[in-house]
Design a protein around this motif. Structure first.
Motif, mmCIF file in Angstrom:
data_model
loop_
_atom_site.group_PDB
_atom_site.id
_atom_site.type_symbol
_atom_site.label_atom_id
_atom_site.label_comp_id
_atom_site.label_asym_id
_atom_site.label_seq_id
_atom_site.Cartn_x
_atom_site.Cartn_y
_atom_site.Cartn_z
ATOM 1 N N CYS A 18 -2.264 107.731 0.441
ATOM 2 C CA CYS A 18 -0.888 108.101 0.109
ATOM 3 C C CYS A 18 -0.383 107.226 -1.038
ATOM 4 O O CYS A 18 -0.594 106.010 -1.057
ATOM 5 N N ARG A 19 0.319 107.863 -1.995
ATOM 6 C CA ARG A 19 0.747 107.142 -3.192
ATOM 7 C C ARG A 19 1.956 106.241 -2.933
ATOM 8 O O ARG A 19 2.327 105.444 -3.794
ATOM 9 N N HIS A 20 2.583 106.343 -1.769
ATOM 10 C CA HIS A 20 3.739 105.489 -1.514
ATOM 11 C C HIS A 20 3.318 104.047 -1.233
ATOM 12 O O HIS A 20 3.476 103.172 -2.065
ATOM 13 N N TYR B 173 2.386 116.275 0.313
ATOM 14 C CA TYR B 173 1.571 116.691 -0.841
ATOM 15 C C TYR B 173 1.120 118.121 -0.645
ATOM 16 O O TYR B 173 0.761 118.523 0.464
ATOM 17 N N SER B 174 1.080 118.872 -1.740
ATOM 18 C CA SER B 174 0.572 120.246 -1.657
ATOM 19 C C SER B 174 -0.949 120.213 -1.549
ATOM 20 O O SER B 174 -1.570 119.171 -1.748
ATOM 21 N N LEU B 175 -1.544 121.381 -1.279
ATOM 22 C CA LEU B 175 -3.002 121.463 -1.174
ATOM 23 C C LEU B 175 -3.672 121.151 -2.510
ATOM 24 O O LEU B 175 -4.855 120.846 -2.559
ATOM 25 N N ASP B 176 -2.900 121.258 -3.587
ATOM 26 C CA ASP B 176 -3.449 120.933 -4.905
ATOM 27 C C ASP B 176 -3.242 119.469 -5.252
ATOM 28 O O ASP B 176 -3.567 119.031 -6.358
ATOM 29 N N THR C 168 5.182 116.670 -3.283
ATOM 30 C CA THR C 168 6.226 117.701 -3.232
ATOM 31 C C THR C 168 7.501 117.236 -2.537
ATOM 32 O O THR C 168 8.543 117.852 -2.675
ATOM 33 N N PHE C 169 7.397 116.167 -1.758
ATOM 34 C CA PHE C 169 8.591 115.743 -1.020
ATOM 35 C C PHE C 169 8.567 114.238 -0.783
ATOM 36 O O PHE C 169 7.549 113.680 -0.372
ATOM 37 N N VAL C 170 9.720 113.612 -1.074
ATOM 38 C CA VAL C 170 9.854 112.183 -0.807
ATOM 39 C C VAL C 170 11.059 112.003 0.111
ATOM 40 O O VAL C 170 12.166 112.450 -0.209
ATOM 41 N N ASP D 296 9.561 109.687 -10.589
ATOM 42 C CA ASP D 296 9.206 111.042 -11.007
ATOM 43 C C ASP D 296 8.037 111.497 -10.153
ATOM 44 O O ASP D 296 6.931 110.961 -10.266
ATOM 45 N N LYS D 297 8.262 112.479 -9.308
ATOM 46 C CA LYS D 297 7.212 112.910 -8.375
ATOM 47 C C LYS D 297 5.945 113.343 -9.109
ATOM 48 O O LYS D 297 4.845 113.222 -8.586
ATOM 49 N N ALA D 298 6.096 113.816 -10.333
ATOM 50 C CA ALA D 298 4.927 114.271 -11.101
ATOM 51 C C ALA D 298 3.934 113.129 -11.350
ATOM 52 O O ALA D 298 2.760 113.369 -11.598
ATOM 53 N N ASP D 299 4.420 111.900 -11.283
ATOM 54 C CA ASP D 299 3.526 110.754 -11.532
ATOM 55 C C ASP D 299 2.759 110.307 -10.290
ATOM 56 O O ASP D 299 1.947 109.390 -10.365
#
Ligand code: FES
Ligand code: FE2
Lengths: 421, 106
Positions: free
Chosen positions: A91-93, A124-127, A131-133, A143-146
């Motif tokens: 997990c990126r958090h 996180y999406s399957l890809d 998607t949600f914080v 920025d969620k994109a990062d």
């Protein structure tokens, strides 16, 4: 006198002069520093087979793969676009393991629409997109994109899913080379009925490959598997392969298959005679397309006595295809210099009748009886190698693939260490 | 528990076991005499059992037939000690183990 013709060079080994014929040093299987070097030079840089497409049949199907040897865990998932992807399972958090059940070290599988972290519910999406914080406003310029999941190279060959932790690695098919090309078209996709065995083995990973890459030991270690007269005969004749081939870093051994069916029925156990099956599998091939015209990579010696081909895809996958139409894979997942997890999969065309299923049961049970003897021997080998009382071991012509494996490992390790200096 | 033609095997119904793990454990926990008498009763009926079971699609075996198939799986498992090993364990296997973690459903 050899029963089967050897190459003009005089022996299979001398056919590959770069391998030499001198005794081989097994320090590579006991030295902890060498093991660390292998992790970096091999397991973090080569294509590793982690499963088959049938394990992720639909959108959202996933499984995790523990890769102790590469210090990571992966999640392999089929995305919305049907593509199969691999991500580091982190997990990126704050770095929690993303996909797991009660026990963080155990592999899991299932189907889901998205991945949700147990710790603070980031999703996180399957890809792999974040998607949600949870309480997003509490963060600073986030920025969620990062913060998507870390992608790992993932490619599929003939339904086998491979990953590579090195983003710079050459494409999978190029890496698998000649042998893979020669197997394309084999009906792997029809053989979807699976028996999976797992075991933890107290030996270096290479020692188990050694045990399956030569059949020189078979008439001896597995002697009691055969009925008495046959065992004596096998012991006296010994073992010779039909053909060996190396396309480095991979290699193969081609072998005869006189037991499926045997010429003389009295040489096999009563249960084998009754079910017409055994170690070599059910004696009759299943009724599917693709077995009459085998791909050119099988039976390379074009021998009439051909029974199976066993490919060693470097570093840790064995793919063994039997003439009567089934196959096996072995994987050797190192966990320490003197330990590894062994996984064997037996793949059959799904049985339609109880009789067919009984034949498969006999093949699967027989495999286990052999593998137990192999596994146990390895632990004995490991402890004695470790004593370093003897350090150099002579290998015969039928042990060519072992010589090649240990040299290939050494070449990878050397190239990697040299590059780092 | 078994189809009536196979009533002779009823005394061995404890060998009707769901998984390879169960069958192998029971083998390890059994004496050679126990396995031999199960084998002596079941082996002569293996062919007849296969013929009988083959009248049904494998995925739709009635309960008694399914029991018979599971019993025959056990026969396969004990055939090793009875036909070659003369002991429950695989010789030269020491502490090694091998777990069947996935097997086809019947
Ligand atoms: S570590 Fe995953 S949400 Fe915090
Ligand atoms: Fe073996």
């Amino acid at each position: 006198m050899p029963h089967f013709t050897k190459p003009e060079a005089g022996s299979w080994t001398e056919n590959y002069p770069e391998l030499g014929t001198s005794p081989v040093n097994y320090e590579d299987s006991i030295d902890p520093a060498y093991y660390e070097a292998e992790k970096e030079a091999i397991f973090k840089r080569t294509w590793l087979n982690v499963g088959r497409v049938e394990q992720v049949p639909k959108v959202g199907s996933y499984f995790t793969k523990e890769l102790a040897v590469a210090d990571t865990s992966l999640v392999i998932v089929r995305g919305k676009d049907k593509e199969i992807r691999a991500f580091h399972n982190v997990c990126r958090h704050r770095g929690n393991k993303l996909v797991w059940n009660d026990y963080p070290g155990e592999e899991v599988k299932g189907t889901c629409r998205q991945f949700t972290c147990k710790y603070h519910a980031w999703r996180y999406s399957l890809d792999g997109d974040l998607t949600f914080v949870q309480q997003e406003k509490e963060f600073f310029d986030l920025d969620k994109a990062d913060y998507g999941l870390k992608l790992v190279r993932c490619e599929v060959w003939e339904g086998f899913i491979f990953v590579n932790l090195d983003p710079e690695a050459q494409p999978l098919k190029e890496y698998l080379g000649e042998f893979a090309k020669g197997l394309e078209g084999y009906p792997f996709h029809e053989m979807t009925e699976v028996f999976t065995y797992k075991a933890e083995i107290g030996s270096n990973w290479k020692l188990f490959i050694d045990a399956f890459a030569e059949f020189y030991h078979a008439p001896v270690l597995h002697m009691k598997q055969a009925v008495k007269d046959e065992a004596d005969k096998l012991f006296n004749v010994g073992y010779e392969a039909l053909h060996y081939e190396i396309h480095s870093p991979h290699s193969m051994i081609s072998s005869w298959g006189g037991m499926s069916p045997p010429k003389d029925l009295t040489i096999v156990k009563p249960i084998e005679r009754a079910l017409r099956s055994g170690l070599f599998g059910p004696w009759e091939a299943p009724d599917i397309e693709g077995l009459d015209n085998l791909p050119t990579g099988l039976n390379p010696g074009r021998h009439r006595a051909w029974g199976n081909d066993s490919f060693e895809f470097f570093p840790n996958m064995t793919l063994l295809i039997w003439k009567p139409g089934w196959y096996l894979t072995y994987h050797y997942w190192p966990t320490a210099v003197d330990r590894h997890l062994f996984e064997a999969n037996l793949y059959f065309v799904p049985a339609k009748t109880a009789r067919e299923r009984l034949k498969q049961e006999l093949a699967a049970v027989t495999f286990k009886e052999y593998a137990l003897q192999d596994g146990n021997t390895l632990e004995a080998t490991q402890t004695m190698l470790k004593s370093r009382v003897v350090t150099e071991f002579p290998l015969c012509d039928q042990e060519l693939l072992l010589r090649h494996l240990h040299k290939t490992v050494a070449d990878y390790v050397k190239e990697h260490t040299d590059a780092a200096q | 528990m078994l189809p009536s033609e196979f009533a002779a095997l009823e005394p061995f119904s404890e060998w009707i076991l769901e998984s390879e793990r169960d069958r192998y454990s029971k083998r390890l926990a059994s004496s050679m005499e126990e396995m031999q008498s199960f084998y002596d009763a079941a082996f002569p009926l293996l062919e007849q059992a296969s013929d009988h079971l083959d009248k049904f699609p494998l995925s739709e075996l009635p309960e008694q037939e399914r029991n018979l198939l599971l019993l025959m799986f056990s026969l396969v498992n004990v055939s090793f000690p009875v036909e070659v090993w003369k002991q429950a364990r695989v010789p030269d296997s020491g502490a090694a183990y091998m777990d069947l973690v996935v097997e086809p459903k019947v």
